[in-house]
Design a protein around this motif. Structure first.
Motif, PDB file in Angstrom:
ATOM      1  N   ILE A 230     -61.141 -12.131   9.714  1.00 19.65           N
ATOM      2  CA  ILE A 230     -60.096 -11.445  10.911  1.00 19.65           C
ATOM      3  C   ILE A 230     -60.379 -12.045  12.224  1.00 19.65           C
ATOM      4  N   GLN A 231     -60.394 -13.137  12.522  1.00 18.96           N
ATOM      5  CA  GLN A 231     -60.868 -13.824  13.863  1.00 18.96           C
ATOM      6  C   GLN A 231     -60.174 -13.802  15.064  1.00 18.96           C
ATOM      7  N   ASP A 232     -58.994 -13.575  14.953  1.00 19.23           N
ATOM      8  CA  ASP A 232     -58.179 -13.601  16.174  1.00 19.23           C
ATOM      9  C   ASP A 232     -56.767 -12.759  16.269  1.00 19.23           C
ATOM     10  N   TRP A 233     -56.081 -12.810  17.201  1.00 17.40           N
ATOM     11  CA  TRP A 233     -55.032 -11.672  17.206  1.00 17.40           C
ATOM     12  C   TRP A 233     -53.970 -12.324  16.334  1.00 17.40           C
ATOM     13  N   GLY A 234     -53.954 -13.472  16.228  1.00 21.30           N
ATOM     14  CA  GLY A 234     -52.827 -13.777  15.006  1.00 21.30           C
ATOM     15  C   GLY A 234     -52.953 -13.650  13.743  1.00 21.30           C
ATOM     16  N   THR A 235     -54.374 -13.623  13.203  1.00 18.57           N
ATOM     17  CA  THR A 235     -54.612 -13.015  12.154  1.00 18.57           C
ATOM     18  C   THR A 235     -54.547 -11.655  11.786  1.00 18.57           C
ATOM     19  N   SER A 236     -54.968 -10.657  12.566  1.00 16.12           N
ATOM     20  CA  SER A 236     -54.574  -9.456  12.809  1.00 16.12           C
ATOM     21  C   SER A 236     -53.128  -9.234  12.553  1.00 16.12           C
ATOM     22  N   TYR A 237     -52.460  -9.754  13.743  1.00 15.92           N
ATOM     23  CA  TYR A 237     -50.818  -9.605  13.441  1.00 15.92           C
ATOM     24  C   TYR A 237     -50.337  -9.944  12.182  1.00 15.92           C
ATOM     25  N   HIS A 238     -50.729 -10.942  11.553  1.00 11.67           N
ATOM     26  CA  HIS A 238     -50.165 -11.485  10.155  1.00 11.67           C
ATOM     27  C   HIS A 238     -50.662 -10.559   9.268  1.00 11.67           C
ATOM     28  N   LEU A 239     -51.683  -9.839   9.397  1.00  6.77           N
ATOM     29  CA  LEU A 239     -52.075  -8.882   8.272  1.00  6.77           C
ATOM     30  C   LEU A 239     -51.405  -7.469   8.698  1.00  6.77           C
ATOM     31  N   ALA A 240     -51.049  -7.203  10.091  1.00  5.96           N
ATOM     32  CA  ALA A 240     -50.633  -5.815  10.071  1.00  5.96           C
ATOM     33  C   ALA A 240     -48.911  -6.036   9.722  1.00  5.96           C
ATOM     34  N   GLN A 241     -48.278  -7.046   9.882  1.00  3.93           N
ATOM     35  CA  GLN A 241     -46.886  -7.375   9.635  1.00  3.93           C
ATOM     36  C   GLN A 241     -47.040  -7.374   7.850  1.00  3.93           C
ATOM     37  N   SER A 242     -48.146  -7.775   7.352  1.00  3.55           N
ATOM     38  CA  SER A 242     -48.064  -7.764   5.733  1.00  3.55           C
ATOM     39  C   SER A 242     -48.279  -6.290   5.324  1.00  3.55           C
ATOM     40  N   CYS A 243     -48.755  -5.617   6.027  1.00 10.37           N
ATOM     41  CA  CYS A 243     -48.943  -4.172   5.402  1.00 10.37           C
ATOM     42  C   CYS A 243     -47.662  -3.678   5.547  1.00 10.37           C
ATOM     43  N   GLY A 244     -47.086  -3.505   6.945  1.00 10.24           N
ATOM     44  CA  GLY A 244     -45.925  -2.575   7.134  1.00 10.24           C
ATOM     45  C   GLY A 244     -45.960  -1.972   8.805  1.00 10.24           C
ATOM     46  N   ASP A 245     -45.036  -1.104   8.940  1.00 13.00           N
ATOM     47  CA  ASP A 245     -44.603  -0.623  10.137  1.00 13.00           C
ATOM     48  C   ASP A 245     -45.626   0.244  10.459  1.00 13.00           C
ATOM     49  N   GLN A 246     -46.791   0.979   9.788  1.00 12.25           N
ATOM     50  CA  GLN A 246     -47.798   1.737  10.359  1.00 12.25           C
ATOM     51  C   GLN A 246     -48.908   1.027  10.669  1.00 12.25           C
ATOM     52  N   ALA A 247     -48.845  -0.300  10.498  1.00 15.11           N
ATOM     53  CA  ALA A 247     -50.128  -0.999  10.613  1.00 15.11           C
ATOM     54  C   ALA A 247     -49.899  -1.886  12.004  1.00 15.11           C
ATOM     55  N   PHE A 248     -50.992  -2.131  13.006  1.00  6.90           N
ATOM     56  CA  PHE A 248     -51.023  -2.608  14.185  1.00  6.90           C
ATOM     57  C   PHE A 248     -52.366  -3.457  14.360  1.00  6.90           C
ATOM     58  N   THR A 249     -52.218  -4.149  15.486  1.00  6.17           N
ATOM     59  CA  THR A 249     -53.533  -4.813  15.801  1.00  6.17           C
ATOM     60  C   THR A 249     -54.318  -4.067  16.944  1.00  6.17           C
ATOM     61  N   LEU A 250     -55.674  -4.070  16.912  1.00  3.12           N
ATOM     62  CA  LEU A 250     -56.375  -3.415  17.848  1.00  3.12           C
ATOM     63  C   LEU A 250     -57.305  -4.417  18.676  1.00  3.12           C
ATOM     64  N   VAL A 251     -56.919  -4.685  19.987  1.00  4.01           N
ATOM     65  CA  VAL A 251     -57.851  -5.560  20.879  1.00  4.01           C
ATOM     66  C   VAL A 251     -58.922  -4.940  21.704  1.00  4.01           C
ATOM     67  N   ASP A 252     -60.112  -5.530  21.026  1.00  2.00           N
ATOM     68  CA  ASP A 252     -61.337  -5.001  21.632  1.00  2.00           C
ATOM     69  C   ASP A 252     -61.542  -6.386  22.817  1.00  2.00           C
ATOM     70  N   LEU A 253     -61.855  -5.877  23.836  1.00  2.00           N
ATOM     71  CA  LEU A 253     -61.908  -6.972  25.112  1.00  2.00           C
ATOM     72  C   LEU A 253     -62.964  -7.819  24.966  1.00  2.00           C
ATOM     73  N   GLY A 254     -64.011  -7.396  24.168  1.00  2.00           N
ATOM     74  CA  GLY A 254     -65.149  -8.202  23.716  1.00  2.00           C
ATOM     75  C   GLY A 254     -65.178  -9.007  22.799  1.00  2.00           C
ATOM     76  N   HIS A 255     -63.717  -9.141  22.138  1.00  2.00           N
ATOM     77  CA  HIS A 255     -63.748  -9.985  20.874  1.00  2.00           C
ATOM     78  C   HIS A 255     -62.771 -11.219  21.207  1.00  2.00           C
ATOM     79  N   HIS A 256     -63.174 -11.852  22.300  1.00  2.00           N
ATOM     80  CA  HIS A 256     -62.345 -13.084  22.718  1.00  2.00           C
ATOM     81  C   HIS A 256     -63.420 -14.128  22.868  1.00  2.00           C
ATOM     82  N   LEU A 257     -63.108 -15.401  22.934  1.00  2.00           N
ATOM     83  CA  LEU A 257     -63.974 -16.440  23.097  1.00  2.00           C
ATOM     84  C   LEU A 257     -63.809 -16.438  24.633  1.00  2.00           C
ATOM     85  N   PRO A 258     -64.998 -17.068  25.390  1.00  2.00           N
ATOM     86  CA  PRO A 258     -64.945 -16.963  26.803  1.00  2.00           C
ATOM     87  C   PRO A 258     -63.652 -17.672  27.458  1.00  2.00           C
TER      88      PRO A 258
END
Ligand code: LRH
Ligand code: MN
Length: 427
Positions: A230-258
């Motif tokens: 689960i490397q980036d927001w797109g992958t997290s978004y895809h997995l949240a979509q795949s799970c359903g309405d109660q699943a969401f992405t979480l943004v950790d500010l430190g989890h982004h490339l420079p």
């Protein structure tokens, strides 16, 4: 240790005169911009940020760890410390537990202690990135994405137990962050790893209580250094979509490339109705978990500007967000570090509320880049600290939490009570 209301009152009395003068002058300044200072105070009055149970002691790196003394040696002392932060700021009214680092031995006692300090239980965090004693399958090569069905089942079962613990405490969400990935090309089959992760998350999702949310946290590297499943927001978004309405992405500010444009990611995820919440921290290079706003305060302001605009124009019905800190303290006193992070988060929020969205939209439609910057900077360069002080005073907290923390020599007191050798579980 507890901070007595008399200590708070005498502190505020000493600073009241200078505060009122600064508040009045800011209120007049803002009134000329058709902004009511009292309305801003109202909006920030009960804005709470959850404190991570794993960030109340001295953190460390692989190069070493320097103890701070007086660290909380158990969950009860961790909640006591969050109680100190909440008494000083009235903005640390929630704790985010990491399981198994902070399993409550007596759920009822833990709930009563937290309630007595005005603290609620925010998201619980699962941990399938470390092996526990007696564990059947190791997570060395993954958990929810593991090639072994047994390891995946074990990791799924752990997440179900974390949900159960959270339910007992009154939490309403679980955060899933996976260390799963690879450190060498060819080490894993990307497709298989993603498919396993998706299927495993769906199994956990099936067990989610109807009023709960699942936050899927992404990260580009560490502890794996070639690929994270689960490397980036797109992958997290895809997995949240795949799970359903109660699943969401979480943004950790430190989890982004420079130089990643995080505020744009935030804007996109809100417009898709899939932004669950944040792990606030700051960083210069990697997942440094530094004090919020200590390195890139303007980026934090821009992120909150997108949040304010996004929630004002919430066409996708994005639910209210989870506000959490995720930091690690190698050099600073953990409680001072958290006080500064709480201040930076609320400062950025109030500054973002100052953005003249109407004027900004007109300038954007005109393509007037220079005017757009003037409008943003007019908000960002406004010193709104009197607004935060007024809100704290209105809730019986300290006008200057950092100053009072030092004046009361809280750390010295904690060392007297707990000794200098106690080590807090966590990072
Ligand atoms: C991973 C992370 C995650 C937590 C851990 C403590 O880097 O941000 O949120 O589980 O830190
Ligand atoms: Mn995090």
């Amino acid at each position: 240790m507890k901070i007595q209301s008399a200590q708070l009152e005498s502190h505020n009395e000493a600073l009241a005169k200078s505060h009122h003068a600064e508040y009045q002058s800011l209120a007049q300044q803002l009134a000329q911009r058709d902004i009511q200072a009292d309305a801003l105070v109202e909006q920030i009055l009960d804005f709470q940020v959850a404190i991570p149970s794993w960030a109340l002691g001295a953190g460390g790196t692989r190069f070493g760890r320097f103890s701070i003394g007086g660290e909380p040696g158990n969950l009860e002392q961790k909640i006591e410390d969050i109680g100190l932060l909440h008494a000083l700021t009235h903005s640390a009214g929630a704790i985010s537990l990491h399981i198994p680092w902070d399993i409550p031995s007596d759920v009822q006692a833990t709930k009563e202690q937290a309630a007595s300090l005005g603290i609620t239980f925010d998201a619980v965090n699962s941990n399938t990135f470390q092996d526990q004693a007696g564990q059947a399958f190791s997570y060395k090569f993954g958990s929810l994405s593991h090639t072994s069905e047994g390891a995946r089942k074990q990791a799924i079962e752990h997440n179900l137990q974390v949900i159960e613990t959270g339910q007992q405490l009154g939490s309403k969400s679980i955060t899933v962050w996976l260390a799963d990935g690879a450190s060498f090309p060819g080490q894993i089959n990307f497709r298989r790893a993603l498919e396993h992760t998706r299927a495993s998350l769906k199994e956990i999702y099936q067990a989610l209580p109807a009023d709960w949310r699942m936050f899927i946290e992404y990260k580009p590297y560490e502890p794996n250094f070639y690929s994270m499943v689960i490397q980036d927001w797109g992958t997290s978004y895809h997995l949240a979509q795949s799970c359903g309405d109660q699943a969401f992405t979480l943004v950790d500010l430190g989890h982004h490339l420079p130089n990643t444009n995080i505020e744009q990611i935030v804007s996109t995820l809100i417009s898709l109705g899939k932004l669950g919440g944040f792990h606030f921290n700051d960083s210069k290079y990697g997942d440094d978990d530094l004090t919020v706003g200590s390195i890139k305060p303007y980026q934090l302001f821009l992120i909150f500007s997108e949040l304010v605009y996004g929630m004002k124009n919430n066409t996708a019905g994005n639910p209210p967000l989870a506000w959490m800190i995720d930091a690690s303290h190698n050099l600073k006193d953990p409680l001072e570090d958290l006080l500064q992070s709480l201040e930076a988060i609320r400062l950025a929020y109030v500054q973002a509320l100052l953005v003249d969205q109407h004027a900004l939209t007109s300038a954007q439609l005109e393509g007037d880049a220079a005017l757009c910057q003037e409008i943003l900077h007019a908000a960002y360069r406004t010193d709104v600290r009197p607004i935060l002080r007024e809100a704290r005073m209105a809730r019986g907290a300290a006008l200057d939490p950092f100053l009072l923390y030092r004046q009361l020599e809280v750390r010295k007191q904690l060392i007297r009570e707990r000794g200098s050798k106690t080590v807090a579980t966590g990072l």
